[in-house]
Write an enzyme that holds these catalytic residues in place. Structure first.
Site, short mmCIF file in Angstrom:
data_model
loop_
_atom_site.label_atom_id
_atom_site.label_comp_id
_atom_site.label_asym_id
_atom_site.label_seq_id
_atom_site.Cartn_x
_atom_site.Cartn_y
_atom_site.Cartn_z
N ASP A 102 0.84 -1.19 0.00
CA ASP A 102 0.00 0.00 0.00
C ASP A 102 0.88 1.25 0.00
OD1 ASP A 102 -1.98 1.87 0.25
OD2 ASP A 102 -2.86 1.03 2.09
N HIS A 122 -0.45 4.07 -0.17
CA HIS A 122 -1.31 4.88 0.71
C HIS A 122 -1.44 6.32 0.24
CE1 HIS A 122 -3.09 5.70 4.81
NE2 HIS A 122 -3.51 4.47 4.58
N GLU A 129 -1.07 -0.60 -4.11
CA GLU A 129 -2.33 0.08 -3.80
C GLU A 129 -2.11 1.59 -3.70
OE1 GLU A 129 -5.48 0.26 -0.07
OE2 GLU A 129 -4.52 -1.64 -0.58
N GLU A 172 -10.51 3.18 -2.40
CA GLU A 172 -11.09 3.52 -1.10
C GLU A 172 -11.51 4.98 -1.02
OE1 GLU A 172 -7.81 4.06 2.15
OE2 GLU A 172 -7.03 2.69 0.63
N ASP A 176 -14.89 0.83 -0.77
CA ASP A 176 -15.20 0.61 0.64
C ASP A 176 -16.70 0.70 0.83
OD1 ASP A 176 -15.69 1.16 3.47
OD2 ASP A 176 -13.50 1.30 3.64
N HIS A 235 -12.10 -2.79 0.05
CA HIS A 235 -11.35 -2.17 1.15
C HIS A 235 -12.18 -2.29 2.41
CE1 HIS A 235 -10.14 1.55 3.45
NE2 HIS A 235 -8.94 1.18 3.05
#
Length: 381
Positions: A181, A183, A207, A233, A256, A283
């Site tokens: 990730d 992020h 990710e 997400e 998500d 997610h």
């Protein structure tokens, strides 16, 4: 058919927001509207939505979804879609419980009997992951996800990326697949380098290699790497997702369910992705209600790939965990990388309402952490 009598919400530790919808007959369903770091904003939206849905037919889930989404003029975004998700999930739970079937039976029926899952290791500042990876393997997981880096500057030393490669090598040597990730904390000059360094070691995916605001940058990066790109997400509806599918820059979508308007919209997003040959890996670093809702859509989606679980995630340390707030936590037992499909009515979990109400008393909102650079400048978390 019974009408909605009440909508209640409960702020509970570690950082979750549960929603209970009760009909005139006293039957209830549960949803989750957790939006990490923005609990009070979602609660305000739920107050407004409650005034609109009380008295409506509880069975008319799609009508309620369309009304809440479309009749307020302003629409979309994480706050409103999270509030909508909490109500939507609860209505699906309520309806399926009244009929005595799992929600996935109302979505066309299952296409699989078990769900592939992964867990987190490493935390926000990843370090030695070997011990955690061994523990996850012993728990039954065969795939994990970890943050690629600590905070980075827009242009940082290439040496800051080398430890990520070593962690991936360590995890894979233990027999686990590893998602990495970024992020959204890795900016374009560094993301290109990190994707290139990781490619020979075959991560499961990378990710959010860049923030989802940067469609052009993600599209360019997708053309430069053979590693599957995952994101989603911070996309909150099918309209947000559409441009990424059209650009051909995402291989694995990670919506998500608590941020996209619930089960109703998640099902539509999964179907859109199938038409573009894009896998879905929802997610879910959230609570048991959100995970149970995801499982319902995972069960009916041909393009489902793998499900994130928050069991033992670093955000839950010292507080409640995925196995809290329910009376049947055994449904989350992992065996050889899979959990069994939930078989009970509705969401398939039994919420411990006494525990929810008790721990909601005085619960404080979770505040998102942040990073600052050596000069005091704000960095992406």
């Amino acid at each position: 058919m019974p009408k909605i009598q009440s909508v209640e919400y409960f702020r509970v530790p570690p950082r979750w927001l549960f929603v209970k919808v009760t009909d005139e007959k006293g039957n209830a369903g549960w949803g989750e509207a957790s939006l990490e770091g923005h609990t009070q904003a979602v609660e305000g939206c739920l107050d407004a939505y409650t005034a609109r849905v009380v008295g409506m037919e509880a069975d008319e889930i799609e009508h309620i979804w369309q009304m809440l989404y479309r009749t307020g003029f302003y629409r979309g975004g994480p706050v409103m879609m999270s509030a909508l998700a909490g109500i939507d999930i609860a209505l699906w739970d309520l309806k399926a419980r009244n009929l005595g079937v799992p929600i996935y039976q109302l979505l066309g029926g299952k296409v699989r009997s078990s769900i592939k899952v992964y867990a987190w290791i490493g935390g926000d500042r990843p370090a030695d992951v070997a011990i955690q990876a061994k523990a996850r393997h012993a728990q039954g997981f065969r795939a994990v996800k970890m943050n690629g880096t600590e905070d980075l500057g827009w242009m940082d030393s290439p040496a800051a990326l080398h430890s990520c490669v070593e962690r991936v090598k360590t995890v894979k040597a233990l027999g686990l697949d590893a998602g990495v990730d970024f992020h959204g904390r890795v900016h374009k000059p560094m993301a290109k380098q990190l994707a290139s360094l990781l490619a020979p070691h075959e991560p499961l995916f990378i990710e959010e290699p860049l923030l989802s605001d940067n469609l052009e940058g993600i599209t360019a990066l997708a053309q430069q790497t053979s590693t599957p790109i995952a994101l989603g997400e911070r996309l909150h509806s099918r309209w947000d997702v559409k441009r990424f599918l059209q650009a051909g820059c995402v291989d694995i979508l990670q919506p998500d369910i608590s941020h996209v308007g619930g089960i109703s919209e998640m099902r539509r997003i999964a179907a859109m992705c199938e038409a573009y040959d894009v896998a879905v890996a929802p997610h879910c670093p959230l609570g048991p209600i959100a995970l149970a809702a995801n499982i319902q859509v995972d069960a009916v989606s041909a393009n489902f790939a793998i499900q994130e679980m928050s069991l033992g995630i670093h955000y839950n340390a010292g507080s409640e965990d995925l196995t809290s707030y329910t009376t049947n936590p055994e449904v989350w037992n992992v065996r050889d990388g899979y959990i069994e499909l939930l078989r009970g009515p509705g969401l398939g979990i039994e919420v411990d309402e006494e525990m929810v109400r008790r721990l909601a008393v005085g619960a404080q909102p979770w505040v998102s952490p942040g990073f600052t650079g050596p000069g005091g400048e704000v960095r992406e978390w």
